[in-house]
Design a protein around this motif. Sequence first.
Motif, PDB file in Angstrom:
ATOM      1  N   GLN A  46       0.589  -0.947   0.032  1.00 36.49           N
ATOM      2  CA  GLN A  46       0.104  -0.335   0.044  1.00 36.49           C
ATOM      3  C   GLN A  46       0.548   1.711   0.274  1.00 36.49           C
ATOM      4  O   GLN A  46       0.569   1.954  -0.585  1.00 36.49           O
ATOM      5  N   ALA A  47       1.820   1.066   0.895  1.00 36.19           N
ATOM      6  CA  ALA A  47       2.708   2.526   1.159  1.00 36.19           C
ATOM      7  C   ALA A  47       3.608   2.603  -0.295  1.00 36.19           C
ATOM      8  O   ALA A  47       3.531   3.652  -0.596  1.00 36.19           O
ATOM      9  N   ASP A  48       3.664   1.831  -0.817  1.00 33.98           N
ATOM     10  CA  ASP A  48       4.520   1.776  -2.072  1.00 33.98           C
ATOM     11  C   ASP A  48       4.387   2.649  -3.495  1.00 33.98           C
ATOM     12  O   ASP A  48       4.722   2.866  -4.345  1.00 33.98           O
ATOM     13  N   ALA A  49       2.445   2.029  -2.866  1.00 29.74           N
ATOM     14  CA  ALA A  49       2.139   3.238  -4.490  1.00 29.74           C
ATOM     15  C   ALA A  49       2.081   4.241  -4.698  1.00 29.74           C
ATOM     16  O   ALA A  49       1.257   5.338  -5.255  1.00 29.74           O
ATOM     17  N   CYS A  50       3.141   5.135  -3.527  1.00 31.47           N
ATOM     18  CA  CYS A  50       2.576   6.606  -2.867  1.00 31.47           C
ATOM     19  C   CYS A  50       3.891   7.168  -3.053  1.00 31.47           C
ATOM     20  O   CYS A  50       5.150   6.141  -1.900  1.00 31.47           O
ATOM     21  N   SER A  51       3.977   8.242  -3.821  1.00 34.38           N
ATOM     22  CA  SER A  51       5.690   8.733  -4.057  1.00 34.38           C
ATOM     23  C   SER A  51       5.570   9.251  -3.065  1.00 34.38           C
ATOM     24  O   SER A  51       7.396   9.407  -2.926  1.00 34.38           O
ATOM     25  N   ASP A  52       5.381  10.117  -2.361  1.00 31.18           N
ATOM     26  CA  ASP A  52       5.298  10.958  -1.837  1.00 31.18           C
ATOM     27  C   ASP A  52       5.730  10.305  -0.023  1.00 31.18           C
ATOM     28  O   ASP A  52       5.131   9.705   0.331  1.00 31.18           O
ATOM     29  N   PRO A  53       6.783  11.171   0.688  1.00 30.99           N
ATOM     30  CA  PRO A  53       6.562  10.428   2.046  1.00 30.99           C
ATOM     31  C   PRO A  53       5.787  10.368   3.371  1.00 30.99           C
ATOM     32  O   PRO A  53       5.437   9.852   3.639  1.00 30.99           O
ATOM     33  N   VAL A  54       5.334  12.199   2.745  1.00 28.73           N
ATOM     34  CA  VAL A  54       4.140  11.992   3.815  1.00 28.73           C
ATOM     35  C   VAL A  54       2.935  10.964   3.413  1.00 28.73           C
ATOM     36  O   VAL A  54       2.330  10.707   4.957  1.00 28.73           O
ATOM     37  N   GLU A  55       2.662  11.510   2.401  1.00 27.32           N
ATOM     38  CA  GLU A  55       1.301   9.963   1.809  1.00 27.32           C
ATOM     39  C   GLU A  55       1.672   8.643   2.618  1.00 27.32           C
ATOM     40  O   GLU A  55       0.838   7.907   3.050  1.00 27.32           O
ATOM     41  N   LEU A 108      10.664   7.211   7.688  1.00 28.03           N
ATOM     42  CA  LEU A 108      10.944   8.658   7.992  1.00 28.03           C
ATOM     43  C   LEU A 108      12.291   9.158   7.727  1.00 28.03           C
ATOM     44  O   LEU A 108      12.334  10.768   7.488  1.00 28.03           O
ATOM     45  N   THR A 109      13.069   8.599   6.954  1.00 25.75           N
ATOM     46  CA  THR A 109      14.973   8.596   7.089  1.00 25.75           C
ATOM     47  C   THR A 109      13.882   9.578   5.654  1.00 25.75           C
ATOM     48  O   THR A 109      14.950  10.181   5.082  1.00 25.75           O
ATOM     49  N   GLU A 110      13.435   8.536   4.619  1.00 24.25           N
ATOM     50  CA  GLU A 110      12.820   9.032   3.587  1.00 24.25           C
ATOM     51  C   GLU A 110      12.173  10.650   3.670  1.00 24.25           C
ATOM     52  O   GLU A 110      12.347  11.346   2.608  1.00 24.25           O
ATOM     53  N   GLY A 111      11.767  10.974   4.326  1.00 21.19           N
ATOM     54  CA  GLY A 111      11.189  12.783   4.071  1.00 21.19           C
ATOM     55  C   GLY A 111      11.865  13.023   4.514  1.00 21.19           C
ATOM     56  O   GLY A 111      11.974  14.072   4.779  1.00 21.19           O
ATOM     57  N   VAL A 112      12.821  12.536   5.766  1.00 21.22           N
ATOM     58  CA  VAL A 112      13.665  13.584   6.183  1.00 21.22           C
ATOM     59  C   VAL A 112      14.152  14.331   5.792  1.00 21.22           C
ATOM     60  O   VAL A 112      15.122  15.100   5.040  1.00 21.22           O
ATOM     61  N   THR A 113      15.354  12.507   4.663  1.00 16.17           N
ATOM     62  CA  THR A 113      16.316  13.305   3.622  1.00 16.17           C
ATOM     63  C   THR A 113      15.624  14.008   2.301  1.00 16.17           C
ATOM     64  O   THR A 113      16.320  15.726   1.876  1.00 16.17           O
ATOM     65  N   SER A 114      14.578  14.057   2.346  1.00 14.41           N
ATOM     66  CA  SER A 114      13.735  15.107   0.783  1.00 14.41           C
ATOM     67  C   SER A 114      13.116  16.085   1.445  1.00 14.41           C
ATOM     68  O   SER A 114      13.006  16.943   0.892  1.00 14.41           O
ATOM     69  N   GLY A 115      13.141  16.669   2.617  1.00 17.61           N
ATOM     70  CA  GLY A 115      12.842  18.144   3.147  1.00 17.61           C
ATOM     71  C   GLY A 115      11.331  17.926   4.093  1.00 17.61           C
ATOM     72  O   GLY A 115      11.450  18.973   4.091  1.00 17.61           O
ATOM     73  N   ASP A 116      10.750  17.268   3.619  1.00 21.43           N
ATOM     74  CA  ASP A 116       9.033  16.947   3.536  1.00 21.43           C
ATOM     75  C   ASP A 116       8.456  16.657   4.952  1.00 21.43           C
ATOM     76  O   ASP A 116       7.598  17.131   5.530  1.00 21.43           O
TER      77      ASP A 116
END
Length: 169
Positions: A46-55, A108-116
């Motif tokens: 389910q999660a991998d279908a979303c590109s945005d880390p917040v989503e 979370l790590t992906e979101g921090v790295t992307s700045g989101d």
Amino acid sequence: MSLRDLSRKSGLSMGALYSYFPGKEELRSMILHQGVAYTREVILGQADACSDPVERLEVAIVTHLYLTEVLRPWFYFAYMEASSLSRTEKRRAMEDELTTEQIFLDILTEGVTSGDLHCPDVELVAALIKAVLQDWYLKRWKYKRKGITVEDYARFVVGFVLSRLTGKP
């Protein structure tokens, strides 16, 4: 439940059961690890279908909560059985628990790295999310008493986590 009880309930002979499982411990171990693998597969699917880390984070949290609704007996079984496992199996169960926590850690790590996402300690936040999700299926009685549904709980947890990590209410 003994293997004999399982034989009666399932309609399988004792011989058939023993051809698959040498004993109760191996059966319990298989059930625990299959559940973890399935949980991981569904959440990531389910999660991998979303590109945005917040989503992705939102979807992972909600998916985990709904999985605990559908598989509530398994989640409860897995948590409660951990105390009666052998030392080796306890270590494996602890690693299994970290499997789902790792999903949150990676997002979370992906979101921090992307700045989101803004998170000073992704490991603690991932552990906190896992603990809050466990509270739903382990202490369900207190939420039921207050009339809180899984939808209410999911909305609250996602809102609480994302407001802290994105700075948006």
